[in-house]
Motif scaffolding. Structure first.
Motif, PDB file in Angstrom:
ATOM      1  N   ASP A 198       0.834  -1.206   0.000  1.00  0.00           N
ATOM      2  CA  ASP A 198       0.000   0.000   0.000  1.00  0.00           C
ATOM      3  C   ASP A 198       0.868   1.255   0.000  1.00  0.00           C
ATOM      4  O   ASP A 198       1.635   1.491   0.927  1.00  0.00           O
ATOM      5  CB  ASP A 198      -0.906  -0.005   1.234  1.00  0.00           C
ATOM      6  N   ARG A 199       0.735   2.062  -1.061  1.00  0.00           N
ATOM      7  CA  ARG A 199       1.487   3.317  -1.154  1.00  0.00           C
ATOM      8  C   ARG A 199       0.576   4.538  -1.109  1.00  0.00           C
ATOM      9  O   ARG A 199       1.025   5.663  -1.341  1.00  0.00           O
ATOM     10  CB  ARG A 199       2.302   3.347  -2.448  1.00  0.00           C
ATOM     11  N   SER A 200      -0.682   4.336  -0.825  1.00  0.00           N
ATOM     12  CA  SER A 200      -1.615   5.460  -0.793  1.00  0.00           C
ATOM     13  C   SER A 200      -1.436   6.274   0.485  1.00  0.00           C
ATOM     14  O   SER A 200      -0.909   5.791   1.485  1.00  0.00           O
ATOM     15  CB  SER A 200      -3.055   4.950  -0.886  1.00  0.00           C
ATOM     16  N   VAL A 201      -1.873   7.526   0.441  1.00  0.00           N
ATOM     17  CA  VAL A 201      -1.843   8.391   1.619  1.00  0.00           C
ATOM     18  C   VAL A 201      -3.207   8.310   2.293  1.00  0.00           C
ATOM     19  O   VAL A 201      -4.221   8.711   1.728  1.00  0.00           O
ATOM     20  CB  VAL A 201      -1.514   9.847   1.243  1.00  0.00           C
ATOM     21  N   LEU A 202      -3.223   7.760   3.498  1.00  0.00           N
ATOM     22  CA  LEU A 202      -4.452   7.601   4.258  1.00  0.00           C
ATOM     23  C   LEU A 202      -4.342   8.380   5.567  1.00  0.00           C
ATOM     24  O   LEU A 202      -3.306   8.977   5.870  1.00  0.00           O
ATOM     25  CB  LEU A 202      -4.707   6.119   4.540  1.00  0.00           C
ATOM     26  N   TRP A 203      -5.412   8.345   6.343  1.00  0.00           N
ATOM     27  CA  TRP A 203      -5.449   9.067   7.615  1.00  0.00           C
ATOM     28  C   TRP A 203      -6.029   8.154   8.677  1.00  0.00           C
ATOM     29  O   TRP A 203      -7.007   7.443   8.430  1.00  0.00           O
ATOM     30  CB  TRP A 203      -6.286  10.341   7.486  1.00  0.00           C
ATOM     31  N   ALA A 204      -5.425   8.138   9.843  1.00  0.00           N
ATOM     32  CA  ALA A 204      -5.885   7.308  10.955  1.00  0.00           C
ATOM     33  C   ALA A 204      -6.563   8.204  11.985  1.00  0.00           C
ATOM     34  O   ALA A 204      -5.939   9.125  12.525  1.00  0.00           O
ATOM     35  CB  ALA A 204      -4.716   6.564  11.581  1.00  0.00           C
ATOM     36  N   PRO A 217      -8.417  13.772   5.702  1.00  0.00           N
ATOM     37  CA  PRO A 217      -7.903  14.275   6.979  1.00  0.00           C
ATOM     38  C   PRO A 217      -9.001  14.947   7.786  1.00  0.00           C
ATOM     39  O   PRO A 217     -10.048  15.329   7.251  1.00  0.00           O
ATOM     40  CB  PRO A 217      -6.846  15.295   6.544  1.00  0.00           C
ATOM     41  N   GLY A 218      -8.752  15.082   9.068  1.00  0.00           N
ATOM     42  CA  GLY A 218      -9.683  15.772   9.945  1.00  0.00           C
ATOM     43  C   GLY A 218      -9.019  16.018  11.283  1.00  0.00           C
ATOM     44  O   GLY A 218      -7.952  15.459  11.573  1.00  0.00           O
ATOM     45  N   PRO A 219      -9.599  16.856  12.122  1.00  0.00           N
ATOM     46  CA  PRO A 219      -9.009  17.142  13.433  1.00  0.00           C
ATOM     47  C   PRO A 219      -8.760  15.861  14.227  1.00  0.00           C
ATOM     48  O   PRO A 219      -9.610  14.976  14.286  1.00  0.00           O
ATOM     49  CB  PRO A 219     -10.079  18.016  14.103  1.00  0.00           C
ATOM     50  N   GLY A 220      -7.572  15.760  14.808  1.00  0.00           N
ATOM     51  CA  GLY A 220      -7.215  14.588  15.596  1.00  0.00           C
ATOM     52  C   GLY A 220      -6.644  13.441  14.791  1.00  0.00           C
ATOM     53  O   GLY A 220      -6.190  12.447  15.359  1.00  0.00           O
ATOM     54  N   ALA A 221      -6.644  13.553  13.470  1.00  0.00           N
ATOM     55  CA  ALA A 221      -6.156  12.464  12.619  1.00  0.00           C
ATOM     56  C   ALA A 221      -4.629  12.436  12.587  1.00  0.00           C
ATOM     57  O   ALA A 221      -3.961  13.422  12.893  1.00  0.00           O
ATOM     58  CB  ALA A 221      -6.704  12.619  11.202  1.00  0.00           C
ATOM     59  N   VAL A 222      -4.099  11.285  12.205  1.00  0.00           N
ATOM     60  CA  VAL A 222      -2.667  11.108  11.981  1.00  0.00           C
ATOM     61  C   VAL A 222      -2.486  10.634  10.545  1.00  0.00           C
ATOM     62  O   VAL A 222      -3.208   9.745  10.082  1.00  0.00           O
ATOM     63  CB  VAL A 222      -2.068  10.073  12.946  1.00  0.00           C
ATOM     64  N   CYS A 223      -1.544  11.238   9.849  1.00  0.00           N
ATOM     65  CA  CYS A 223      -1.307  10.846   8.466  1.00  0.00           C
ATOM     66  C   CYS A 223      -0.655   9.462   8.423  1.00  0.00           C
ATOM     67  O   CYS A 223       0.256   9.163   9.203  1.00  0.00           O
ATOM     68  CB  CYS A 223      -0.414  11.872   7.774  1.00  0.00           C
ATOM     69  N   LEU A 224      -1.132   8.626   7.508  1.00  0.00           N
ATOM     70  CA  LEU A 224      -0.572   7.292   7.285  1.00  0.00           C
ATOM     71  C   LEU A 224      -0.133   7.224   5.823  1.00  0.00           C
ATOM     72  O   LEU A 224      -0.853   6.746   4.952  1.00  0.00           O
ATOM     73  CB  LEU A 224      -1.610   6.218   7.605  1.00  0.00           C
ATOM     74  N   PRO A 225       1.057   7.741   5.532  1.00  0.00           N
ATOM     75  CA  PRO A 225       1.505   7.840   4.139  1.00  0.00           C
ATOM     76  C   PRO A 225       2.263   6.590   3.687  1.00  0.00           C
ATOM     77  O   PRO A 225       3.423   6.399   4.011  1.00  0.00           O
ATOM     78  CB  PRO A 225       2.430   9.062   4.172  1.00  0.00           C
ATOM     79  N   GLY A 226       1.592   5.731   2.960  1.00  0.00           N
ATOM     80  CA  GLY A 226       2.233   4.501   2.510  1.00  0.00           C
ATOM     81  C   GLY A 226       2.291   3.483   3.627  1.00  0.00           C
ATOM     82  O   GLY A 226       3.359   3.197   4.184  1.00  0.00           O
ATOM     83  N   ALA A 227       1.142   2.903   3.960  1.00  0.00           N
ATOM     84  CA  ALA A 227       1.070   1.971   5.088  1.00  0.00           C
ATOM     85  C   ALA A 227       1.993   0.777   4.914  1.00  0.00           C
ATOM     86  O   ALA A 227       2.448   0.181   5.897  1.00  0.00           O
ATOM     87  CB  ALA A 227      -0.374   1.490   5.271  1.00  0.00           C
ATOM     88  N   GLY A 253      -8.330  20.513   5.963  1.00  0.00           N
ATOM     89  CA  GLY A 253      -7.691  20.828   4.690  1.00  0.00           C
ATOM     90  C   GLY A 253      -6.220  20.477   4.625  1.00  0.00           C
ATOM     91  O   GLY A 253      -5.525  20.882   3.683  1.00  0.00           O
ATOM     92  N   SER A 254      -5.720  19.716   5.583  1.00  0.00           N
ATOM     93  CA  SER A 254      -4.289  19.401   5.630  1.00  0.00           C
ATOM     94  C   SER A 254      -3.858  18.517   4.466  1.00  0.00           C
ATOM     95  O   SER A 254      -4.601  17.632   4.025  1.00  0.00           O
ATOM     96  CB  SER A 254      -3.941  18.697   6.940  1.00  0.00           C
TER      97      SER A 254
END
Length: 434
Positions: A198-204, A217-227, A253-254
């Motif tokens: 997985d190379r997609s940019v996701l958010w946890a 993305p949203g408040p409180g999220a953590v970026c998961l770039p390339g899981a 909007g991050s």
């Protein structure tokens, strides 16, 4: 730009009959000896070392034949830290062997390369939970004085972007805060769902006791770039008690940002820091540019460097008292030292730690093309106080000391640090007396 990293070891690191000897190269001596003693959690430490070694020999973007840059180890006053960087410069790994994880003597302080060769990796993979292990970081005095066999030497390409990436990762993580903590059962369920490819940019996003993965993305999220880049940390799950995740503040909007994923138990912490996108190495993030461009911070860094000790965490307030600088200037100086590999940043303890990679602030500045170009513009008179910059046949306008009319700013909007024109304007304005 690529130079050659030459590693010269007195022998190969090896694990035999419960004795793990890690050969060293460079640092405070040609072959420094940092530690001798027993490991409280041999199997967990072996798994952590394998993870650090795997990152060192991996390229997560456009995989090529692996070229391993040896991990580095830093011996502080009460712990050992093993660090590595991936060949693509997009993943930074660190294993901290904490005081509860070692029963022995740290005989010297400093940073050196360690040989983690393929036969050693195979031996480490066979270490069981009941196997006792004695660890020696560096050869013993007898080996140093009587060894008469051939020195093990290897030369590997050492891109300047690898060195810049080390610096960028420290500066970026110094802006992180803890965002989530999961029990190991929930962490296992989360990580095992992640595909290695997985190379997609996701958010946890926090969801009860776990994290929910989403595409926005949203408040409180953590970026998961390339899981998929978290694969190296998964084997450590069987030794961990929790997963903690760190990152900067996120809004709806991050854009993609870096994040740190850390598995730990009372004796060990294993963390992977991921660059904002799989194709982006840390070396181009531009987080260090402002610190490198500030003359005052450079002078302060020289003073602070002389005051550093090998304590587990650098005490900013104590340094402020000892140096006569305010805490803000001390932090700026530490950022400068971070760009030179003189300090690292520990997100778990929210503080810098002392270590010495083999390059200087001046060397880091010379390795950064954007900074070199900015200095050339400032010194040639092409940048003015009012923000107008002549660059080749073009003229650009820097607004508010940050935004610019150049193509770089239009493409990145500050997401990868200031452009060379904004840096040049700041340099010119900094020379004007207040």
């Amino acid at each position: 730009m690529v130079s050659a990293a030459a590693y010269a070891y007195l022998g190969s690191s090896a694990l035999a009959r419960g004795d793990l000897t890690l050969q060293t190269s460079g640092g405070p001596a040609a072959h420094p000896r940092f530690f001798t003693g027993f490991l409280a959690s041999p199997a967990a430490t072996a798994t952590g070392l394998l993870a650090v070694a795997e990152v060192a020999r991996s390229r997560y973007y456009r995989p090529l034949d692996p070229v391993s840059l040896d991990p580095v180890v830093t011996a502080g006053s009460d712990r050992l830290r093993f660090e590595s960087f991936s060949g693509c410069c997009g993943v930074y790994a660190r294993l901290d062997v904490l005081p509860a994880g070692i029963d022995g003597e740290i005989v010297a302080h400093g940073t050196t390369n360690v040989d983690v060769n393929v036969p050693l990796q195979r031996a480490l993979a066979r270490v069981g939970p009941a196997d006792p292990m004695h660890l020696a970081v560096g050869p013993d005095e007898l080996a140093v004085t009587t060894f008469d066999g051939p020195v093990v030497e290897r030369k590997v390409p050492l891109p300047t972007r690898w060195l810049r990436g080390f610096a960028e990762a420290q500066v970026l993580t110094s802006r992180f805060d803890p965002r989530a903590e999961l029990a190991v059962a929930d962490a296992r369920a989360l990580l095992q769902r992640m595909s290695a490819g997985d190379r997609s940019v996701l958010w946890a996003v926090p969801a009860g006791r776990t994290l929910r993965v989403t595409s926005r993305p949203g408040p409180g999220a953590v970026c998961l770039p390339g899981a998929g880049r978290l694969a190296a940390i998964k084997p450590f799950l069987r030794h961990a008690t929790r997963l903690r995740v760190y990152g900067p503040a996120i809004t709806a909007g991050s854009g993609p940002v870096a994040s740190t994923w850390e598995l730990s138990n009372p004796a060990l912490r294993l963390s992977l820091t991921l660059s904002p996108e799989p194709y982006r190495g840390f070396s181009g993030e531009g987080a260090v540019l402002e610190a490198l461009a500030a003359d005052e911070a450079a002078d302060d860094a020289e003073l602070i460097s002389a005051l550093l000790s090998w304590d587990p965490k650098i005490d900013v307030d104590a340094l402020a008292v000892a140096s006569g600088l305010d805490a803000g200037r001390v932090r700026d100086a530490l950022t400068q030292l971070g760009t030179a590999g003189r300090v690292g940043f520990d997100v778990a303890e929210a503080g810098y730690f002392h270590r010495t990679l083999p390059y200087t602030v001046e060397g880091a500045a010379r390795m950064n093309p954007r900074l070199v170009a900015a200095r050339a513009l400032a010194e040639s008179g092409a940048a003015s106080l009012n923000g107008v910059v002549r660059s080749g046949d073009n003229t650009y306008h820097v607004r508010d000391g940050e935004s610019c009319t150049c193509p770089w700013w239009a493409k990145h909007r500050g997401g990868r640090g200031p452009c060379k024109h904004a840096l040049a304007v700041r340099m010119v304005r900094a020379e004007v007396p207040a």
